[in-house]
Design an enzyme around this catalytic site. Sequence first.
Site, PDB file in Angstrom:
ATOM      1  N   ASP A   1       0.839  -1.193   0.000  1.00  0.00           N
ATOM      2  CA  ASP A   1       0.000   0.000   0.000  1.00  0.00           C
ATOM      3  C   ASP A   1       0.878   1.249   0.000  1.00  0.00           C
ATOM      4  O   ASP A   1       1.916   1.307   0.661  1.00  0.00           O
ATOM      5  CB  ASP A   1      -0.916   0.001   1.229  1.00  0.00           C
ATOM      6  CG  ASP A   1      -2.083   0.955   1.089  1.00  0.00           C
ATOM      7  OD1 ASP A   1      -3.218   0.487   0.950  1.00  0.00           O
ATOM      8  OD2 ASP A   1      -1.845   2.190   1.113  1.00  0.00           O
TER       9      ASP A   1
ATOM     10  N   ASN B   1     -12.842  -3.189   2.503  1.00  0.00           N
ATOM     11  CA  ASN B   1     -13.714  -2.029   2.652  1.00  0.00           C
ATOM     12  C   ASN B   1     -14.663  -1.979   1.456  1.00  0.00           C
ATOM     13  O   ASN B   1     -14.239  -2.184   0.313  1.00  0.00           O
ATOM     14  CB  ASN B   1     -12.883  -0.744   2.709  1.00  0.00           C
ATOM     15  CG  ASN B   1     -11.995  -0.682   3.936  1.00  0.00           C
ATOM     16  OD1 ASN B   1     -12.380  -1.152   5.004  1.00  0.00           O
ATOM     17  ND2 ASN B   1     -10.807  -0.117   3.795  1.00  0.00           N
TER      18      ASN B   1
ATOM     19  N   GLY C   1     -15.770   2.720   3.849  1.00  0.00           N
ATOM     20  CA  GLY C   1     -14.448   3.341   3.737  1.00  0.00           C
ATOM     21  C   GLY C   1     -13.677   2.972   2.480  1.00  0.00           C
ATOM     22  O   GLY C   1     -12.450   3.130   2.438  1.00  0.00           O
ATOM     23  N   GLN C   2     -14.384   2.513   1.447  1.00  0.00           N
ATOM     24  CA  GLN C   2     -13.699   2.151   0.194  1.00  0.00           C
ATOM     25  C   GLN C   2     -13.387   3.425  -0.591  1.00  0.00           C
ATOM     26  O   GLN C   2     -14.275   4.221  -0.879  1.00  0.00           O
ATOM     27  CB  GLN C   2     -14.587   1.228  -0.650  1.00  0.00           C
ATOM     28  CG  GLN C   2     -13.909   0.757  -1.930  1.00  0.00           C
ATOM     29  CD  GLN C   2     -14.791  -0.211  -2.736  1.00  0.00           C
ATOM     30  OE1 GLN C   2     -15.949  -0.455  -2.379  1.00  0.00           O
ATOM     31  NE2 GLN C   2     -14.236  -0.736  -3.806  1.00  0.00           N
ATOM     32  N   SER C   3     -12.114   3.600  -0.923  1.00  0.00           N
ATOM     33  CA  SER C   3     -11.728   4.798  -1.692  1.00  0.00           C
ATOM     34  C   SER C   3     -11.324   4.459  -3.123  1.00  0.00           C
ATOM     35  O   SER C   3     -11.340   5.340  -3.980  1.00  0.00           O
ATOM     36  CB  SER C   3     -10.590   5.538  -0.981  1.00  0.00           C
ATOM     37  OG  SER C   3      -9.444   4.717  -0.885  1.00  0.00           O
TER      38      SER C   3
ATOM     39  N   HIS D   1     -10.384  -5.025  -3.569  1.00  0.00           N
ATOM     40  CA  HIS D   1      -9.051  -5.318  -3.039  1.00  0.00           C
ATOM     41  C   HIS D   1      -9.168  -5.773  -1.589  1.00  0.00           C
ATOM     42  O   HIS D   1     -10.046  -5.333  -0.854  1.00  0.00           O
ATOM     43  CB  HIS D   1      -8.118  -4.104  -3.158  1.00  0.00           C
ATOM     44  CG  HIS D   1      -8.688  -2.841  -2.609  1.00  0.00           C
ATOM     45  ND1 HIS D   1      -9.609  -2.083  -3.293  1.00  0.00           N
ATOM     46  CD2 HIS D   1      -8.491  -2.204  -1.428  1.00  0.00           C
ATOM     47  CE1 HIS D   1      -9.946  -1.031  -2.564  1.00  0.00           C
ATOM     48  NE2 HIS D   1      -9.288  -1.085  -1.419  1.00  0.00           N
ATOM     49  N   LEU D   2      -8.239  -6.639  -1.221  1.00  0.00           N
ATOM     50  CA  LEU D   2      -8.160  -7.172   0.140  1.00  0.00           C
ATOM     51  C   LEU D   2      -6.939  -6.566   0.818  1.00  0.00           C
ATOM     52  O   LEU D   2      -5.818  -6.691   0.314  1.00  0.00           O
ATOM     53  CB  LEU D   2      -8.029  -8.701   0.052  1.00  0.00           C
ATOM     54  CG  LEU D   2      -7.827  -9.495   1.338  1.00  0.00           C
ATOM     55  CD1 LEU D   2      -9.025  -9.342   2.279  1.00  0.00           C
ATOM     56  CD2 LEU D   2      -7.609 -10.979   0.997  1.00  0.00           C
ATOM     57  N   HIS D   3      -7.180  -5.858   1.934  1.00  0.00           N
ATOM     58  CA  HIS D   3      -6.061  -5.323   2.719  1.00  0.00           C
ATOM     59  C   HIS D   3      -5.532  -6.421   3.637  1.00  0.00           C
ATOM     60  O   HIS D   3      -6.321  -7.090   4.315  1.00  0.00           O
ATOM     61  CB  HIS D   3      -6.514  -4.177   3.633  1.00  0.00           C
ATOM     62  CG  HIS D   3      -6.941  -2.924   2.943  1.00  0.00           C
ATOM     63  ND1 HIS D   3      -6.120  -1.832   2.810  1.00  0.00           N
ATOM     64  CD2 HIS D   3      -8.116  -2.565   2.355  1.00  0.00           C
ATOM     65  CE1 HIS D   3      -6.770  -0.856   2.197  1.00  0.00           C
ATOM     66  NE2 HIS D   3      -7.983  -1.274   1.908  1.00  0.00           N
TER      67      HIS D   3
HETATM   68  P1  5GP Z   1      -9.660   1.492   0.284  1.00  0.00           P
HETATM   69  O1  5GP Z   1      -9.693   2.811   0.980  1.00  0.00           O
HETATM   70  O2  5GP Z   1     -10.371   1.579  -1.061  1.00  0.00           O
HETATM   71  O3  5GP Z   1     -10.118   0.335   1.097  1.00  0.00           O
HETATM   72  O4  5GP Z   1      -8.138   1.178  -0.004  1.00  0.00           O
HETATM   73  C1  5GP Z   1      -7.431   1.743  -1.047  1.00  0.00           C
HETATM   74  C2  5GP Z   1      -5.986   1.674  -0.674  1.00  0.00           C
HETATM   75  O5  5GP Z   1      -5.216   1.854  -1.856  1.00  0.00           O
HETATM   76  C3  5GP Z   1      -5.540   2.760   0.295  1.00  0.00           C
HETATM   77  O6  5GP Z   1      -5.000   2.139   1.453  1.00  0.00           O
HETATM   78  C4  5GP Z   1      -4.501   3.559  -0.482  1.00  0.00           C
HETATM   79  O7  5GP Z   1      -3.424   3.970   0.329  1.00  0.00           O
HETATM   80  C5  5GP Z   1      -4.072   2.591  -1.557  1.00  0.00           C
HETATM   81  N1  5GP Z   1      -3.670   3.194  -2.799  1.00  0.00           N
HETATM   82  C6  5GP Z   1      -4.340   4.146  -3.502  1.00  0.00           C
HETATM   83  N2  5GP Z   1      -3.684   4.439  -4.646  1.00  0.00           N
HETATM   84  C7  5GP Z   1      -2.583   3.635  -4.666  1.00  0.00           C
HETATM   85  C8  5GP Z   1      -1.519   3.477  -5.591  1.00  0.00           C
HETATM   86  O8  5GP Z   1      -1.438   4.124  -6.640  1.00  0.00           O
HETATM   87  N3  5GP Z   1      -0.558   2.563  -5.262  1.00  0.00           N
HETATM   88  C9  5GP Z   1      -0.609   1.823  -4.125  1.00  0.00           C
HETATM   89  N4  5GP Z   1       0.376   0.961  -3.921  1.00  0.00           N
HETATM   90  N5  5GP Z   1      -1.610   1.949  -3.232  1.00  0.00           N
HETATM   91  C10 5GP Z   1      -2.584   2.845  -3.494  1.00  0.00           C
END
Ligand code: 5GP
Length: 114
Positions: free
Chosen positions: A30, A87, A93-95, A100-102
């Site tokens: 991340d 998320n 909290g999905q951005s 994707h799986l954290h």
């Molecule tokens: P979400 O908020 O959707 O659950 O998680 C998205 C994640 O993607 C965030 O933790 C953010 O830091 C990560 N992220 C967003 N853009 C990029 C990118 O261009 N490269 C990487 N490696 N991570 C990213």
Amino acid sequence: MDKCIFCMIANGEIPTNKVYEDDRVIAFYDLEPQAPVHVLIVPKKHYESILAVPAEESCVVGHMFQVASKLAHELGIAEKGFRLVINTGKEGGQSVPHLHLHMTGGREHGWPAG
Ligand code: 5GP
Ligand code: ZN
């Protein structure tokens, strides 16, 4: 899908700090790590969220978790423990609108999650 950041990472248009790749998923660190180990496990096929995965394609979700398990061992967090999170949607909290799986590890995790 055009201009989806994770599709661009998956197809190699954007370089990333990759930890694993096969024909169905890619895993990379991340950009803004929330733990000493913070890896994203991402299907190469674009699904907007877990809600967009059709039943007949749900084996990819199992595969994502299987890859997480393998990486947990390789990255040294299996023994002490780690967290897996998907998320989903605005309140979840999905951005990034690509499933994707954290996987976070290397520190204590509180509960309930924020
Ligand atoms: P979400 O908020 O959707 O659950 O998680 C998205 C994640 O993607 C965030 O933790 C953010 O830091 C990560 N992220 C967003 N853009 C990029 C990118 O261009 N490269 C990487 N490696 N991570 C990213
Ligand atoms: Zn995508």
